[in-house]
Design an enzyme around this catalytic site. Sequence first.
Site, short mmCIF file in Angstrom:
data_model
loop_
_atom_site.label_atom_id
_atom_site.label_comp_id
_atom_site.label_asym_id
_atom_site.label_seq_id
_atom_site.Cartn_x
_atom_site.Cartn_y
_atom_site.Cartn_z
N PHE A 1 53.84 68.22 83.25
CA PHE A 1 53.59 67.53 81.98
C PHE A 1 53.33 68.60 80.92
O PHE A 1 52.35 69.34 81.02
CB PHE A 1 52.37 66.65 82.18
CG PHE A 1 51.84 65.92 80.97
CD1 PHE A 1 52.28 64.63 80.67
CD2 PHE A 1 50.85 66.49 80.16
CE1 PHE A 1 51.75 63.93 79.59
CE2 PHE A 1 50.32 65.79 79.08
CZ PHE A 1 50.76 64.50 78.80
N THR B 1 50.41 70.93 75.93
CA THR B 1 49.72 72.05 75.30
C THR B 1 50.69 73.17 74.93
O THR B 1 51.62 73.47 75.69
CB THR B 1 48.65 72.61 76.26
OG1 THR B 1 47.80 71.55 76.65
CG2 THR B 1 47.83 73.72 75.61
N GLU B 2 50.46 73.77 73.78
CA GLU B 2 51.26 74.92 73.34
C GLU B 2 50.34 76.11 73.12
O GLU B 2 49.12 75.93 72.98
CB GLU B 2 51.99 74.55 72.04
CG GLU B 2 52.94 73.39 72.26
CD GLU B 2 53.77 73.05 71.03
OE1 GLU B 2 53.51 73.62 69.95
OE2 GLU B 2 54.69 72.22 71.18
N ARG C 1 18.65 78.84 106.42
CA ARG C 1 18.30 80.19 105.99
C ARG C 1 16.77 80.33 105.93
O ARG C 1 16.11 79.54 105.26
CB ARG C 1 18.89 80.44 104.60
CG ARG C 1 18.45 81.71 103.93
CD ARG C 1 19.13 82.90 104.53
NE ARG C 1 18.76 84.12 103.84
CZ ARG C 1 19.09 85.33 104.29
NH1 ARG C 1 19.79 85.45 105.42
NH2 ARG C 1 18.73 86.40 103.64
N GLN D 1 9.51 74.79 96.92
CA GLN D 1 9.62 73.76 95.88
C GLN D 1 10.79 74.02 94.93
O GLN D 1 11.48 73.10 94.50
CB GLN D 1 8.33 73.65 95.09
CG GLN D 1 7.20 73.07 95.94
CD GLN D 1 5.91 72.93 95.17
OE1 GLN D 1 5.77 73.43 94.05
NE2 GLN D 1 4.94 72.28 95.76
N GLU E 1 42.37 68.78 80.01
CA GLU E 1 42.26 67.32 79.84
C GLU E 1 41.17 66.97 78.84
O GLU E 1 40.41 66.02 79.04
CB GLU E 1 41.95 66.67 81.19
CG GLU E 1 43.09 66.75 82.17
CD GLU E 1 44.17 65.75 81.85
OE1 GLU E 1 43.92 64.86 81.02
OE2 GLU E 1 45.25 65.85 82.43
C1 LIG Z 1 44.38 75.69 84.65
C2 LIG Z 1 44.84 74.86 83.51
C3 LIG Z 1 45.82 73.91 83.67
C4 LIG Z 1 46.31 73.17 82.59
N1 LIG Z 1 47.31 72.26 82.79
C5 LIG Z 1 47.88 71.66 81.71
C6 LIG Z 1 49.03 70.82 81.87
O1 LIG Z 1 49.48 70.57 83.00
N2 LIG Z 1 49.61 70.30 80.78
C7 LIG Z 1 49.13 70.54 79.51
O2 LIG Z 1 49.73 70.05 78.56
N3 LIG Z 1 48.04 71.31 79.34
C8 LIG Z 1 47.40 71.88 80.38
N4 LIG Z 1 46.29 72.69 80.21
C9 LIG Z 1 45.84 72.98 78.84
C10 LIG Z 1 44.53 72.33 78.47
O3 LIG Z 1 44.68 70.95 78.31
C11 LIG Z 1 44.03 73.03 77.20
O4 LIG Z 1 43.59 74.31 77.59
C12 LIG Z 1 42.91 72.27 76.53
O5 LIG Z 1 43.40 71.12 75.89
C13 LIG Z 1 42.16 73.12 75.50
O6 LIG Z 1 43.02 73.77 74.65
P1 LIG Z 1 42.89 75.35 74.37
O7 LIG Z 1 42.77 76.03 75.66
O8 LIG Z 1 43.98 75.71 73.47
O9 LIG Z 1 41.51 75.50 73.64
P2 LIG Z 1 41.19 75.31 72.09
O10 LIG Z 1 41.68 73.98 71.64
O11 LIG Z 1 41.62 76.49 71.34
O12 LIG Z 1 39.61 75.26 72.13
C14 LIG Z 1 38.78 76.44 72.20
C15 LIG Z 1 37.32 76.01 72.01
O13 LIG Z 1 37.18 75.42 70.72
C16 LIG Z 1 36.60 74.15 70.82
N5 LIG Z 1 37.16 73.27 69.81
C17 LIG Z 1 38.47 73.09 69.47
N6 LIG Z 1 38.59 72.18 68.49
C18 LIG Z 1 37.33 71.79 68.18
C19 LIG Z 1 36.77 70.87 67.24
N7 LIG Z 1 37.53 70.15 66.42
N8 LIG Z 1 35.44 70.73 67.19
C20 LIG Z 1 34.64 71.43 68.03
N9 LIG Z 1 35.10 72.30 68.94
C21 LIG Z 1 36.42 72.48 69.02
C22 LIG Z 1 36.96 73.67 72.21
O14 LIG Z 1 36.07 72.68 72.68
C23 LIG Z 1 36.87 74.96 73.00
O15 LIG Z 1 35.53 75.19 73.34
C24 LIG Z 1 45.76 73.39 81.30
C25 LIG Z 1 44.73 74.32 81.13
C26 LIG Z 1 44.26 75.05 82.21
C27 LIG Z 1 43.17 76.04 82.01
#
Ligand SMILES: Cc1cc2nc3c(=O)[nH]c(=O)nc-3n(C[C@H](O)[C@H](O)[C@H](O)COP(=O)(O)OP(=O)(O)OC[C@H]3O[C@@H](n4cnc5c(N)ncnc54)[C@H](O)[C@@H]3O)c2cc1C
Lengths: 387, 249
Positions: A132, A135-136, A271, A282, A366
Amino acid sequence: MNTGSDFFNIDSLLTEDELMVRDTMRSFVDREVLPVIEEANRENRFPMDLPKKMAELGVFGPTLPGEYGGGDANYVIYGLMMQELERGDSGIRSFASVQTSLVMYPIFRYGTEEQKRRWLPALASAESIGCFGLTEPDHGSDPGGMVTRAVRDGDSFVLNGAKMWITNGTIADVAVVWAKLDGEVRGFLVEKGTPGFTAPEMKGKHSLRASVTSELVFQDCRIPAENILPGAKGLKAPLSCLTQARYGISWGAIGAATACYETALDYAKTRTQFDRPIASFQLVQQKLTFMETEITKARLLSLHLGRLQDQQKATFYHVSMAKRNNVDIALQIARMARDVLGANGILDEYPVMRHMNNLESVRTYEGTHDIHTLIIGQAITGIAAYT
Amino acid sequence: MNIFVCVSHVPDTTTKVQVGEDGKSIDPSGVTWILNPYDEYAVEAALQLKEAREGEVTVVCFGPDAVKETIRKGLAMGADKGLHIKSDQPRDSFGTAKALAETLKDREADVIFCGRQSIDYDGWQMAGLLGEMLDLPSVTVASKLEIKEDGSIEAEREIEGGMETVVSKLPAVISAQKGLNDPRYPKLQGIMQAKRKPIEDVEPSPYKNRVEVLEMSKPPVKSAGKIVGEGPDAVKELVKLLHEEAKVI
Ligand SMILES: Cc1cc2nc3c(=O)[nH]c(=O)nc-3n(C[C@H](O)[C@H](O)[C@H](O)COP(=O)(O)OP(=O)(O)OC[C@H]3O[C@@H](n4cnc5c(N)ncnc54)[C@H](O)[C@@H]3O)c2cc1C
């Protein structure tokens, strides 16, 4: 068989078939996943013989109708399957989430009859693997800003752009790709081997090492016009798929948390330090109590969500709450369990640090933890705080 | 082929079983029940036979209503029908075999499978008793089985220090040993269909147990081991302790 934690007798809320599916998955994970997972994780390799075995059990598309290879089961059963798979490894569960919720679901919901007949039975039996691509590189939390484009050209669409972080990308036979056509987000089915389409694997992950993560690159990639998903129009289409997958992830996190908790509990009882089991201190009991309590709450949350989903009363913000909460507590539990195990916690003789590292991805993908906070915030206040 | 599998409903191997208040039965609270593991081999053997020869597989269980769950596990694996011999009165092995034999006697079974033993009371008697009561050959503890076109069977049995190969005619009673096959997991589709498969209820004729349970108790708790020393010097001390304390030499 590992009987799992059931401190609050939540099993009494499950039906006989739900329990039978759960217990079958549990012994499958004990016998087929746990013995191979540490090595796969170390070698940064997805165990390719697992999908066929999982398909035998009916893991892919369990809620879809039998005529398309589905299991006619309810969402609680789907959730329990994800829970048990992730007790094994988040990467194995990710494979199943993608196949079921991000590939079979959009084809089922938005595809033509012909697309359904062609792909759903093959995906259900794991003859075909799907991925799927939403994401870009420059558009994660804000997928609506995507730059991947589709242009109509006679009997074809021509795709240009790139996707990143795509689970199963390199091993997929079919990619569900989201791209803008005349400014509107649309879904396309792109088959492996289509000229202009490549899916190189991403390397260097410290997390989800037993899962394939890839880039998808489209350079003048020409696909037949009938490969568009006709029913999927606008960003709400891919978001509806994410709601499905997040639902399963909320259950999956319980599995990872349970594996960490059980390891910590067992370790703490055996352990000894200062001539006493560390479970007698505790501070250690406080950690174990936290784990048991949070797992119990997470199970109730997901189970109620599942019942709502089965009555078609669940909304995306309910799903956000369960994903956000359950992944968060799972990660806290994994870190705490690592702590309880002391130095042994960092070894791959125990599953704890693998789960801990995996859950860092699960927290981000997600919908990040913070984005779910804002989705819930918007549902409560009526005010969107993310744009 | 008309194939029957006699199964039992037993506590899960990881359940910590406690003795009940009467001191002669187990306390069922908190016990998770499963299909007896040796019976999984029996069900698998029955299903493989059905797939190779066509026919019908019926899962049979004697016991209270709760055993229906175990019958349904057999149905979820792929058996066609269930047969529940309903009784709330626990029976000794002979009584259970009697209930099974009287139920199966007029049903024209070609093969009756069971597990080599049920892991709760460990009687190891069912295949032998059933064979006698039904006047059929019984092949026990089979770890390999071939059913030939002419209706005869060839089985390998594990015996002390080796293997024995036996042949017999059908119908026969066969008890399954680990290694006979690799039991399949119930598929989701199978679990969903199991609810719709028929389970016939039958009443057993009255029976008075021949064996009475007087008492049940847990094995004594093992005390921690003792290290008496290291190397050849420790041998003398060990011999002394074995002689004086353990009184085994
Ligand atoms: C192992 C892995 C598998 C994946 N598989 C898939 C896949 O199969 N298909 C797919 O399409 N994608 C996939 N992803 C992508 C994933 O969905 C994205 O990494 C995710 O949506 C976050 O995007 P980003 O990494 O670009 O982070 P960013 O969007 O750049 O976010 C960086 C930080 O900024 C924060 N942030 C961003 N916008 C805001 C806002 N408006 N307000 C407050 N905080 C904000 C975020 O919470 C985060 O802490 C995968 C990612 C990983 C790590």
